[in-house]
Design an enzyme around this catalytic site. Structure first.
Site, mmCIF file in Angstrom:
data_model
loop_
_atom_site.group_PDB
_atom_site.id
_atom_site.type_symbol
_atom_site.label_atom_id
_atom_site.label_comp_id
_atom_site.label_asym_id
_atom_site.label_seq_id
_atom_site.Cartn_x
_atom_site.Cartn_y
_atom_site.Cartn_z
ATOM 1 N N ASP A 10 -24.076 -76.706 5.264
ATOM 2 C CA ASP A 10 -23.320 -76.970 6.489
ATOM 3 C C ASP A 10 -22.218 -77.997 6.195
ATOM 4 O O ASP A 10 -22.251 -78.683 5.173
ATOM 5 C CB ASP A 10 -24.294 -77.503 7.550
ATOM 6 N N ASP A 12 -19.938 -80.217 9.073
ATOM 7 C CA ASP A 12 -19.915 -81.416 9.913
ATOM 8 C C ASP A 12 -21.328 -81.946 10.153
ATOM 9 O O ASP A 12 -22.203 -81.216 10.618
ATOM 10 C CB ASP A 12 -19.236 -81.127 11.247
#
Length: 262
Positions: A10, A12
């Site tokens: 991932d 953010d």
């Protein structure tokens, strides 16, 4: 933590927090690059192209390449092109989505006479755009949304996300879209196909339980939760099923991996 042959990661909350660096993120990628371990960045952000995502990562001192980025826009374009390579599309969204659709050979139109309606995060959304999308779905266009995130973290706080925009068309038409991004398995399967690895050989790394960790769980792979973003360690203890691992940050993950190889 076991040594995996590949990682889906991932952005953010995992690689950075808004405009701030996260300690351990660049170090983790350096470790993977140094050991030739393949990895992809899997993001629900449909507004950016892989090149724009890579530029952001480089600003965070993270060595990344555009072909290591899988956005929900790319996954959506791939999904539609596999169903109908000649499809016409009406879209709400940013440059990242438009580029992905056109690069896949799809025709983006500005009216409701289309094969597909695609909703991506559109920060310039208008009533007229929603009206055209609604009319197209009512006419029989297949309804797709890049991701279900109802809110997104910004400097001002949590603002409406793509799921919130999508819900307007859902409520108006009574139709539920096919979501593509995390925690759906579609984007994860596309990423696994790119890595050419079995899900048993790959781990999903992320901070948010409901999207990142559940995307790994839904596709049947191990998950690595990092306590550097939205979901805290305390919250993880209340979740079922739990992630395979939960670490304070990715520095801890590096230490575990190095201890396994020594």
């Amino acid at each position: 933590m076991k040594n995996y042959k590949g990682y889906l990661i991932d952005l953010d909350g995992t690689m950075y927090m808004g405009t701030a660096e996260i300690d351990g993120a660049a170090q983790f990628i350096d470790y993977l690059n140094k050991n030739d371990i393949p990895h992809l960045y899997v993001t629900n952000n449909s507004t950016k192209t892989p090149e724009e995502v890579t530029e952001k990562l480089k600003e965070m001192k993270i060595d990344a390449k555009p072909d290591e980025v899988v956005t929900s826009a790319l996954a959506t374009a791939n999904y539609i092109a596999e169903e109908n390579s000649q499809a016409s599309v009406y879209m709400l969204g940013g440059n990242g989505l438009r580029t992905a659709l056109t690069d896949a050979g799809l025709t983006v139109k500005e009216d409701e006479n289309v094969d597909y309606v695609v909703i991506g995060l559109d920060e310039a959304v208008t009533y007229e755009k929603l009206a055209i999308a609604t009319l197209a779905v009512r006419k029989g266009a297949k309804f797709i949304s890049t991701n279900p995130d109802v809110s997104i973290p910004k400097e001002r706080g949590f603002l409406p996300g793509n799921g919130a925009i999508t819900s307007v068309v859902s409520v108006s038409t009574g139709q539920q879209p096919q979501f593509i991004g995390k925690p759906e398995t579609i984007i994860m399967q596309i990423a696994l196909d790119i890595l050419k690895l079995d899900k048993s050989e790959v781990a999903m790394v992320g901070d948010l339980y409901d999207t990142d960790i559940m995307s790994g769980i839904n596709v049947g792979m191990d998950t690595v939760h990092v306590q550097t973003g939205v979901t805290s360690y305390e919250e993880i203890q209340t979740k079922q099923p739990k992630p395979t691992y939960s670490f304070k940050d990715l520095n801890v993950a590096i230490a575990e991996l190095e201890s396994n190889t020594n």
